[in-house]
Design a protein around this motif. Structure first.
Motif, PDB file in Angstrom:
ATOM      1  N   TRP A 125       1.201  15.321   5.378  1.00  0.00           N
ATOM      2  CA  TRP A 125       2.295  15.548   4.437  1.00  0.00           C
ATOM      3  C   TRP A 125       2.760  14.205   3.893  1.00  0.00           C
ATOM      4  N   LEU A 126       2.574  13.989   2.603  1.00  0.00           N
ATOM      5  CA  LEU A 126       3.055  12.798   1.936  1.00  0.00           C
ATOM      6  C   LEU A 126       4.241  13.171   1.066  1.00  0.00           C
ATOM      7  N   HIS A 127       5.326  12.430   1.182  1.00  0.00           N
ATOM      8  CA  HIS A 127       6.501  12.695   0.361  1.00  0.00           C
ATOM      9  C   HIS A 127       6.358  11.969  -0.982  1.00  0.00           C
ATOM     10  N   SER A 128       7.407  11.934  -1.776  1.00  0.00           N
ATOM     11  CA  SER A 128       7.329  11.417  -3.141  1.00  0.00           C
ATOM     12  C   SER A 128       7.109   9.902  -3.180  1.00  0.00           C
ATOM     13  N   ASN A 129       6.458   9.447  -4.262  1.00  0.00           N
ATOM     14  CA  ASN A 129       6.315   8.027  -4.560  1.00  0.00           C
ATOM     15  C   ASN A 129       5.594   7.251  -3.455  1.00  0.00           C
ATOM     16  N   VAL A 130       4.534   7.819  -2.944  1.00  0.00           N
ATOM     17  CA  VAL A 130       3.693   7.152  -1.950  1.00  0.00           C
ATOM     18  C   VAL A 130       2.454   6.600  -2.648  1.00  0.00           C
ATOM     19  N   HIS A 131       2.062   5.381  -2.297  1.00  0.00           N
ATOM     20  CA  HIS A 131       0.857   4.751  -2.863  1.00  0.00           C
ATOM     21  C   HIS A 131      -0.144   4.513  -1.734  1.00  0.00           C
ATOM     22  N   ILE A 132      -1.343   5.060  -1.893  1.00  0.00           N
ATOM     23  CA  ILE A 132      -2.392   4.923  -0.892  1.00  0.00           C
ATOM     24  C   ILE A 132      -3.551   4.137  -1.499  1.00  0.00           C
ATOM     25  N   GLY A 133      -3.805   2.928  -0.984  1.00  0.00           N
ATOM     26  CA  GLY A 133      -4.886   2.094  -1.491  1.00  0.00           C
ATOM     27  C   GLY A 133      -6.256   2.578  -1.049  1.00  0.00           C
ATOM     28  N   GLN A 134      -7.280   2.117  -1.760  1.00  0.00           N
ATOM     29  CA  GLN A 134      -8.653   2.501  -1.440  1.00  0.00           C
ATOM     30  C   GLN A 134      -9.035   2.103  -0.013  1.00  0.00           C
ATOM     31  N   GLN A 135      -9.979   2.869   0.530  1.00  0.00           N
ATOM     32  CA  GLN A 135     -10.535   2.670   1.871  1.00  0.00           C
ATOM     33  C   GLN A 135      -9.548   2.990   2.994  1.00  0.00           C
ATOM     34  N   SER A 136      -8.453   3.653   2.681  1.00  0.00           N
ATOM     35  CA  SER A 136      -7.534   4.110   3.721  1.00  0.00           C
ATOM     36  C   SER A 136      -8.145   5.300   4.461  1.00  0.00           C
ATOM     37  N   LYS A 137      -7.884   5.364   5.757  1.00  0.00           N
ATOM     38  CA  LYS A 137      -8.352   6.478   6.573  1.00  0.00           C
ATOM     39  C   LYS A 137      -7.172   7.025   7.371  1.00  0.00           C
ATOM     40  N   ILE A 138      -6.812   8.254   7.058  1.00  0.00           N
ATOM     41  CA  ILE A 138      -5.626   8.881   7.633  1.00  0.00           C
ATOM     42  C   ILE A 138      -6.070  10.046   8.499  1.00  0.00           C
ATOM     43  N   VAL A 148       6.348   4.532   0.563  1.00  0.00           N
ATOM     44  CA  VAL A 148       5.416   3.824   1.453  1.00  0.00           C
ATOM     45  C   VAL A 148       4.221   3.357   0.638  1.00  0.00           C
ATOM     46  N   VAL A 149       3.733   2.133   0.947  1.00  0.00           N
ATOM     47  CA  VAL A 149       2.573   1.561   0.274  1.00  0.00           C
ATOM     48  C   VAL A 149       1.542   1.153   1.319  1.00  0.00           C
ATOM     49  N   LEU A 150       0.306   1.628   1.153  1.00  0.00           N
ATOM     50  CA  LEU A 150      -0.812   1.187   1.985  1.00  0.00           C
ATOM     51  C   LEU A 150      -1.671   0.256   1.143  1.00  0.00           C
ATOM     52  N   THR A 151      -1.780  -0.999   1.551  1.00  0.00           N
ATOM     53  CA  THR A 151      -2.498  -2.010   0.777  1.00  0.00           C
ATOM     54  C   THR A 151      -3.907  -2.204   1.340  1.00  0.00           C
ATOM     55  N   THR A 176       8.097   1.608   3.870  1.00  0.00           N
ATOM     56  CA  THR A 176       7.245   0.732   4.673  1.00  0.00           C
ATOM     57  C   THR A 176       6.028   0.267   3.882  1.00  0.00           C
ATOM     58  N   VAL A 177       5.587  -0.962   4.158  1.00  0.00           N
ATOM     59  CA  VAL A 177       4.345  -1.494   3.606  1.00  0.00           C
ATOM     60  C   VAL A 177       3.399  -1.778   4.772  1.00  0.00           C
ATOM     61  N   LEU A 178       2.205  -1.197   4.709  1.00  0.00           N
ATOM     62  CA  LEU A 178       1.170  -1.476   5.697  1.00  0.00           C
ATOM     63  C   LEU A 178       0.146  -2.407   5.058  1.00  0.00           C
ATOM     64  N   LEU A 179      -0.086  -3.539   5.681  1.00  0.00           N
ATOM     65  CA  LEU A 179      -0.961  -4.568   5.136  1.00  0.00           C
ATOM     66  C   LEU A 179      -2.438  -4.229   5.351  1.00  0.00           C
ATOM     67  N   PRO A 180      -3.339  -4.899   4.622  1.00  0.00           N
ATOM     68  CA  PRO A 180      -4.767  -4.603   4.750  1.00  0.00           C
ATOM     69  C   PRO A 180      -5.248  -4.686   6.193  1.00  0.00           C
ATOM     70  N   ALA A 181      -6.135  -3.767   6.562  1.00  0.00           N
ATOM     71  CA  ALA A 181      -6.785  -3.708   7.874  1.00  0.00           C
ATOM     72  C   ALA A 181      -5.842  -3.300   9.004  1.00  0.00           C
ATOM     73  N   THR A 182      -4.615  -2.926   8.691  1.00  0.00           N
ATOM     74  CA  THR A 182      -3.698  -2.456   9.731  1.00  0.00           C
ATOM     75  C   THR A 182      -4.250  -1.191  10.380  1.00  0.00           C
ATOM     76  N   GLU A 183      -4.144  -1.116  11.704  1.00  0.00           N
ATOM     77  CA  GLU A 183      -4.576   0.059  12.448  1.00  0.00           C
ATOM     78  C   GLU A 183      -3.414   0.582  13.281  1.00  0.00           C
ATOM     79  N   ILE A 184      -2.973   1.776  12.936  1.00  0.00           N
ATOM     80  CA  ILE A 184      -1.888   2.448  13.649  1.00  0.00           C
ATOM     81  C   ILE A 184      -2.501   3.534  14.527  1.00  0.00           C
TER      82      ILE A 184
END
Length: 259
Positions: A125-138, A148-151, A176-184
């Motif tokens: 579930w993604l709420h409004s105004n979320v940006h998901i960058g390429q190569q993200s894996k959810i 929220v921005v995934l870079t 929240t901003v998640l930086l490149p290569a972040t692993e949660i």
């Protein structure tokens, strides 16, 4: 198919399922497949051609698959070459670029921007105004809140693209901003307006700028009840597949073990 019959274009190469409703001013390009009982609202574009369309005489649209039960709200643009599981839904003015893959029961809020080449599991579930960058894996059952921005570029501008990974049942809070290569990891909570990089183990509470693991999220107690809300599936079930039987029973049936 049911149409409002005003300015709708559907390619002869598209495949439309049974009981599909399509709103005014909608365009459906070549090789789009729409499953049964779906609703496509006004002013949508499905199977938007990729960049080569404008420059190559031999261009052919890749297949776009939207499985049954979709609800695509007005002004959504879905580029060609993506796959969407059952009961996919969007808010208004959502953009989804090519090579995106979504599991079942995923929801995208209004003005969400998916930059393509991403993978989502089920029930995200993604709420409004979320940006998901390429190569993200959810993973599965991930909640991502507004702004929220995934870079993905560690040395901008560059040709390097290293996306963010988010494990099952994790929560990414507002701004929240998640930086490149972040692993949660799984069952994590990232607090509001955090700036996070690095790798985090399962059940982490991550807060701050720069983001740091404060403790096990299960140790986060409510000021009202004195109890922990986490793991959240034990406390929240609305719209989830365990709504009628409880998370403990459901996860055993579905092979989640001790997750």
């Amino acid at each position: 198919m049911k149409f409002n019959n005003r300015n709708v274009y559907i390619s002869e190469k598209a495949i439309i399922g049974k009981n599909v409703r399509i709103g005014d001013n909608t365009v459906i390009y070549d090789y789009v497949k729409i499953g049964d009982n779906s609703i496509i609202a006004n002013d949508c574009i499905l199977g938007e051609p990729l960049n080569d369309y404008y420059f190559s005489d031999s261009y052919e649209n890749p297949e776009t698959v939207i499985m049954e039960g979709a609800l695509i709200r007005s002004h959504t643009i879905i580029y060609a070459g993506s796959v969407f599981g059952e009961n996919f839904s969007t808010g208004h003015r959502v953009t989804i670029r090519e090579k995106s893959k979504f599991g079942n029961n995923c929801r995208l809020g209004t003005v969400t921007d998916i930059q393509g080449y991403v993978e989502f599991g089920d029930n995200c579930w993604l709420h409004s105004n979320v940006h998901i960058g390429q190569q993200s894996k959810i993973g599965n059952y991930v909640f991502i809140y507004p702004y929220v921005v995934l870079t993905n570029d560690p040395t901008p501008p560059s040709d390097t693209c290293i996306g963010v990974t988010i494990g099952d049942f994790s929560i990414i809070a507002v701004g929240t901003v998640l930086l490149p290569a972040t692993e949660i990891g799984k069952h994590c909570l990232v607090g509001a307006q955090s700036l996070v990089g690095g790798k985090y183990e399962d059940y982490s509470l991550i807060i701050g700028n720069p983001g740091k693991r404060l403790k096990d999220v299960r140790d986060l107690k409510s000021k009202q009840t004195g109890e922990s809300h986490y793991p959240w599936p034990d406390k929240f079930s609305r719209g989830m597949p365990w709504e009628n039987e409880g998370f403990d029973v459901w996860k055993i049936k579905n092979g989640y073990g001790n997750d």
